[in-house]
Every structure is written in C-alpha cells, then in structure tokens.
Design a protein around this motif. Structure first.
Motif, short mmCIF file in Angstrom:
data_model
loop_
_atom_site.label_atom_id
_atom_site.label_comp_id
_atom_site.label_asym_id
_atom_site.label_seq_id
_atom_site.Cartn_x
_atom_site.Cartn_y
_atom_site.Cartn_z
N ASP A 40 85.81 6.42 64.91
CA ASP A 40 86.55 5.82 63.80
C ASP A 40 87.96 6.36 63.67
OD1 ASP A 40 84.36 4.26 63.21
OD2 ASP A 40 83.61 5.59 61.65
N ASN A 41 88.24 7.53 64.22
CA ASN A 41 89.59 8.10 64.22
C ASN A 41 90.42 7.63 65.40
OD1 ASN A 41 89.05 9.61 61.89
ND2 ASN A 41 88.21 11.29 63.08
N ASN A 42 89.84 6.77 66.26
CA ASN A 42 90.53 6.29 67.46
C ASN A 42 90.36 4.78 67.62
OD1 ASN A 42 91.39 8.92 68.93
ND2 ASN A 42 89.31 9.30 68.22
N PRO A 43 90.80 4.01 66.63
CA PRO A 43 90.60 2.55 66.69
C PRO A 43 91.32 1.93 67.89
CG PRO A 43 92.13 3.11 64.94
CD PRO A 43 91.58 4.41 65.47
N GLY A 44 90.64 0.98 68.52
CA GLY A 44 91.23 0.26 69.64
C GLY A 44 91.26 1.06 70.94
N LYS A 45 90.66 2.22 70.96
CA LYS A 45 90.68 3.05 72.17
C LYS A 45 89.26 3.35 72.62
CE LYS A 45 95.06 5.32 71.18
NZ LYS A 45 95.73 6.60 71.00
N LEU A 46 89.16 3.76 73.88
CA LEU A 46 87.88 4.16 74.45
C LEU A 46 87.93 5.65 74.79
CD1 LEU A 46 87.15 1.23 76.92
CD2 LEU A 46 86.22 1.59 74.63
N PRO A 47 86.79 6.32 74.73
CA PRO A 47 86.77 7.74 75.05
C PRO A 47 86.92 7.99 76.55
CG PRO A 47 84.58 6.98 74.52
CD PRO A 47 85.49 5.83 74.27
N LYS A 72 66.04 20.83 83.72
CA LYS A 72 65.07 20.79 82.63
C LYS A 72 63.68 20.65 83.25
CE LYS A 72 64.19 18.80 78.16
NZ LYS A 72 64.72 17.98 77.10
N GLN A 73 62.78 21.52 82.86
CA GLN A 73 61.42 21.53 83.40
C GLN A 73 60.45 20.96 82.38
OE1 GLN A 73 61.37 22.50 86.59
NE2 GLN A 73 59.26 21.81 86.70
N PHE A 74 59.50 20.14 82.87
CA PHE A 74 58.44 19.59 82.05
C PHE A 74 57.11 20.20 82.50
CE2 PHE A 74 61.60 16.08 82.42
CZ PHE A 74 62.04 16.09 81.11
N LYS A 75 56.03 19.86 81.82
CA LYS A 75 54.71 20.33 82.26
C LYS A 75 54.45 19.91 83.70
CE LYS A 75 52.47 20.45 77.76
NZ LYS A 75 51.41 19.88 76.92
N ILE A 76 54.82 18.68 84.00
CA ILE A 76 54.70 18.17 85.37
C ILE A 76 56.08 17.67 85.79
CG2 ILE A 76 53.64 16.45 86.86
CD1 ILE A 76 51.27 16.40 84.92
N GLY A 77 56.69 18.34 86.74
CA GLY A 77 57.99 17.92 87.26
C GLY A 77 59.16 18.41 86.44
N GLY A 78 60.34 17.88 86.76
CA GLY A 78 61.55 18.28 86.07
C GLY A 78 62.64 17.27 86.31
N THR A 79 63.80 17.55 85.77
CA THR A 79 64.95 16.65 85.91
C THR A 79 66.22 17.45 85.81
OG1 THR A 79 65.90 14.56 85.14
CG2 THR A 79 65.15 16.10 83.43
N SER A 80 67.34 16.78 85.95
CA SER A 80 68.63 17.40 85.65
C SER A 80 69.34 16.51 84.63
CB SER A 80 69.48 17.58 86.91
OG SER A 80 69.82 16.34 87.49
N VAL A 81 69.93 17.16 83.67
CA VAL A 81 70.61 16.45 82.58
C VAL A 81 72.12 16.56 82.83
CG1 VAL A 81 71.01 16.39 80.09
CG2 VAL A 81 68.76 17.04 80.98
N PRO A 82 72.81 15.43 83.04
CA PRO A 82 74.26 15.52 83.21
C PRO A 82 74.90 15.99 81.91
CG PRO A 82 73.57 13.22 83.00
CD PRO A 82 72.33 14.05 83.05
N THR A 83 75.91 16.86 82.05
CA THR A 83 76.62 17.36 80.87
C THR A 83 78.04 16.80 80.88
OG1 THR A 83 77.20 19.39 82.06
CG2 THR A 83 75.23 19.45 80.67
N PHE A 84 78.51 16.44 79.70
CA PHE A 84 79.79 15.78 79.56
C PHE A 84 80.65 16.46 78.51
CE2 PHE A 84 76.63 12.44 80.59
CZ PHE A 84 77.16 11.99 81.79
N GLU A 85 81.95 16.19 78.62
CA GLU A 85 82.92 16.65 77.63
C GLU A 85 83.75 15.44 77.21
OE1 GLU A 85 87.03 19.28 77.75
OE2 GLU A 85 85.43 19.75 79.18
N LEU A 86 83.99 15.30 75.92
CA LEU A 86 84.88 14.26 75.43
C LEU A 86 86.30 14.80 75.51
CD1 LEU A 86 85.46 11.55 74.11
CD2 LEU A 86 84.80 12.55 71.92
N VAL A 87 87.11 14.24 76.42
CA VAL A 87 88.43 14.78 76.73
C VAL A 87 89.52 14.22 75.82
CG1 VAL A 87 90.18 15.02 78.55
CG2 VAL A 87 87.76 15.15 79.13
N SER A 88 89.55 12.89 75.70
CA SER A 88 90.61 12.23 74.93
C SER A 88 90.20 10.78 74.70
CB SER A 88 91.95 12.31 75.69
OG SER A 88 91.86 11.62 76.93
N TRP A 89 91.15 9.99 74.22
CA TRP A 89 90.94 8.57 73.98
C TRP A 89 92.08 7.81 74.64
CZ3 TRP A 89 86.72 6.60 71.25
CH2 TRP A 89 85.86 7.56 70.72
N ALA A 90 91.79 6.60 75.18
CA ALA A 90 92.81 5.82 75.88
C ALA A 90 92.57 4.33 75.66
CB ALA A 90 92.78 6.14 77.37
#
Length: 191
Positions: free
Chosen positions: A123-130, A140-158
């Motif tokens: 809402d502080n960045n109308p008309g722009k995309l992150p 990340k491990q589960f009882k059976i198997g696991g996964t990887s979780v992508p990590t992101f950073e919100l850099v700016s708006w354009a």
C-alpha cells in the motif's frame, strides 16, 4: 508453411520450478538466474494442485486468494494426491516473463514468507511491483523426507516493464484471404 507453430516455446521456458535438491530455480532449459526479480503480486493465486509422473498437472484455483475451496479430489485416495498450491508471475531482465506454479511444501513456505513482506509494504508503493532477491535456502526435515525452503529479501519497488507479459509464439500463419466463390457441386463429393 510447413510448421503450425505448435512447438514454438515448447521448452517450457516461461514456466519455472524450485528444484529442492539443487536449491535453484529451473525451467525446461536448465537453471534460471533468479538473483533479483519482479514479483507480480496481482497475479498471485492459491488453490489445489495434483502432480503425478507422466501426467499433466491439475490445478484448481480458489476464487479468492487464501480462501481455500474444498479439496477437489474425486474420492479419499484422490484427495490425498491434491496439495495446496500457489502460482505467481515473475520477471527478470534476462529471462523476461515467467510463471512459477507449485504445490511443493518448501516452495509454498518460501512464497508465503515473501508474500507477508510484500503485503505489509504494497500500500506504500502504489503502481509498483516488488523487487525480490533470492538469498538462499533452508533445509527442512519432516517425519518422512525433507525439502528446501527458498529464502527471499524484499529489496525495493519498481514500475512494471512493458514486456512483463507472456510471449506469444512467432507464427507464419497466412493472412486471411476472402473466400473464392465455389463451383463445387454437392453431388461431386464422394461420400
């Protein structure tokens, strides 16, 4: 013209996925550089997805983001094959337009985490995309198997680029010509 254009863009290069084992984004051509990208949160959809080897995925989207419809499986066994899913359009300068559709646990968690950051700032960045940066992945491990979780950073708006849209396959289809008057009689057709 010998080609109908049905194979144009058939590598799947407009569709990307999160490779859990390699901790990277890829398309039909291999790894996709996603260091920084535009995230079109207006295109974000939630729903259900069923992915099985050798069969086209089935996606059933919620009418409203985050308000889950009932599991669309036909019976209890089929319902076990459907998982919650997300889809969003992305853009990089190098790759252009891409769609990321997933029902993977790690990818869903990573998308949800960046969505919270975007939602709080949109809402502080109308008309722009992150502008989002892929910063790594967490195992990340589960009882059976696991996964990887992508990590992101919100850099700016354009601003959204003009070419942030699916590309249409190039076609050499003939332009429409007016139909010539037929001299063919119905009784000349052999069936």
């Amino acid at each position: 013209m010998k080609d109908l254009g049905i194979n144009a863009g058939a590598t799947g290069s407009q569709f990307i996925k999160w490779n859990v084992g390699q901790e990277m984004f890829e398309n039909g051509d291999g790894e996709v550089g996603m260091d920084k990208f535009l995230f079109d949160y207006h295109s974000l959809k939630s729903g259900w997805g069923k992915i099985q080897p050798g069969i086209s995925p089935i996606w059933v989207w919620d009418e409203e983001l985050g308000l889950a419809k009932s599991n669309p499986g036909a019976n209890e066994d089929d319902k076990k094959l459907f998982k919650r899913a997300l889809s969003v359009d992305l853009y990089t300068k190098k790759e252009g337009f891409m769609t990321w559709t997933t029902n993977g646990a790690g990818a869903r968690e990573g998308l949800n985490e960046i969505w919270v950051m975007i939602y709080e700032a949109k809402d502080n960045n109308p008309g722009k995309l992150p502008v989002v940066k892929l910063t790594g992945a967490n195992k990340k491990q589960f009882k059976i198997g696991g996964t990887s979780v992508p990590t992101f950073e919100l850099v700016s708006w354009a601003a959204k680029p003009d070419d942030f849209a699916p590309t249409e396959p190039e076609s050499e289809l003939p332009t429409e010509q007016p139909a010539a008057e037929s001299t063919f009689e119905d009784d000349e057709i052999p069936f």
